[in-house]
Design a protein around this motif. Structure first.
Motif, PDB file in Angstrom:
ATOM      1  N   UNK A   1       0.832  -1.209   0.000  1.00 21.09           N
ATOM      2  CA  UNK A   1       0.000   0.000   0.000  1.00 21.09           C
ATOM      3  C   UNK A   1       0.865   1.257   0.000  1.00 21.09           C
ATOM      4  N   UNK A   2       1.940   1.239   0.760  1.00 20.81           N
ATOM      5  CA  UNK A   2       2.849   2.388   0.786  1.00 20.81           C
ATOM      6  C   UNK A   2       3.514   2.610  -0.557  1.00 20.81           C
ATOM      7  N   UNK A   3       3.952   1.552  -1.199  1.00 16.73           N
ATOM      8  CA  UNK A   3       4.563   1.647  -2.520  1.00 16.73           C
ATOM      9  C   UNK A   3       3.549   2.184  -3.524  1.00 16.73           C
ATOM     10  N   UNK A   4       2.323   1.716  -3.405  1.00 15.98           N
ATOM     11  CA  UNK A   4       1.241   2.177  -4.294  1.00 15.98           C
ATOM     12  C   UNK A   4       1.011   3.689  -4.127  1.00 15.98           C
ATOM     13  N   UNK A   5       0.949   4.135  -2.871  1.00 21.49           N
ATOM     14  CA  UNK A   5       0.753   5.578  -2.616  1.00 21.49           C
ATOM     15  C   UNK A   5       1.919   6.383  -3.165  1.00 21.49           C
ATOM     16  N   UNK A   6       3.126   5.884  -2.981  1.00 20.06           N
ATOM     17  CA  UNK A   6       4.313   6.564  -3.504  1.00 20.06           C
ATOM     18  C   UNK A   6       4.214   6.726  -5.016  1.00 20.06           C
ATOM     19  N   UNK A   7       3.825   5.687  -5.700  1.00 22.45           N
ATOM     20  CA  UNK A   7       3.715   5.737  -7.164  1.00 22.45           C
ATOM     21  C   UNK A   7       2.580   6.659  -7.600  1.00 22.45           C
ATOM     22  N   UNK A   8       1.484   6.663  -6.859  1.00 16.54           N
ATOM     23  CA  UNK A   8       0.353   7.529  -7.212  1.00 16.54           C
ATOM     24  C   UNK A   8       0.723   8.995  -7.055  1.00 16.54           C
ATOM     25  N   UNK A   9       1.501   9.318  -6.057  1.00 16.26           N
ATOM     26  CA  UNK A   9       1.910  10.724  -5.841  1.00 16.26           C
ATOM     27  C   UNK A   9       2.825  11.208  -6.962  1.00 16.26           C
ATOM     28  N   UNK A  10       3.567  10.281  -7.541  1.00 15.78           N
ATOM     29  CA  UNK A  10       4.485  10.644  -8.618  1.00 15.78           C
ATOM     30  C   UNK A  10       3.749  10.924  -9.923  1.00 15.78           C
TER      31      UNK A  10
END
Length: 122
Positions: A112-121
């Motif tokens: 989930x954290x990796x997903x959020x990181x990618x979405x912010x980018x």
């Protein structure tokens, strides 16, 4: 958006989880087979699927494809967790089950954290 999966903590932790689940399944192969034909194999496939889908997600530049594979990895976490919980309820007692369940929760949170990181980018 492509990443090298060999350099990601989430993939490393997913691999470690798969190894631990394989050890659990080896210890309880007979009992799992008695409970439900195919349960052991389903558990192993679900656990390995987490790491494999993370790795596949890392190969795409298209955000939609990447997120789709991350969602599948999360689903595989849920499936692995459910099989372990169900096996425990059906009488497969292992002192390491709670550790495995905690590890699944950690891997899921990392995804989930990796997903959020990618979405912010994007």
């Amino acid at each position: 958006m492509a990443h090298n999966p060999n350099r990601l903590l989430v993939v490393e932790r997913a691999d470690a989880l798969a190894v631990s689940v394989h050890a659990y399944a080896a210890r309880h192969a007979r009992r799992l087979g008695e409970l439900s034909p195919g349960l052991r194999n389903q558990l192993l496939r679900a656990a390995v699927s987490i790491s494999l889908n993370l790795s596949e997600a890392c190969g795409y530049h298209a955000p939609g494809r990447t997120m789709s594979f991350l969602d599948i990895a999360i689903g595989s976490c849920n499936e692995t967790e459910r099989i372990l919980t169900l096996a425990s309820k059906l009488g497969v007692h292992d002192p390491g089950t709670n550790t495995l369940l905690a590890d699944i929760g950690t891997v899921r949170a990392l995804i989930y954290g990796f997903r959020r990181h990618l979405q912010r980018r994007h």
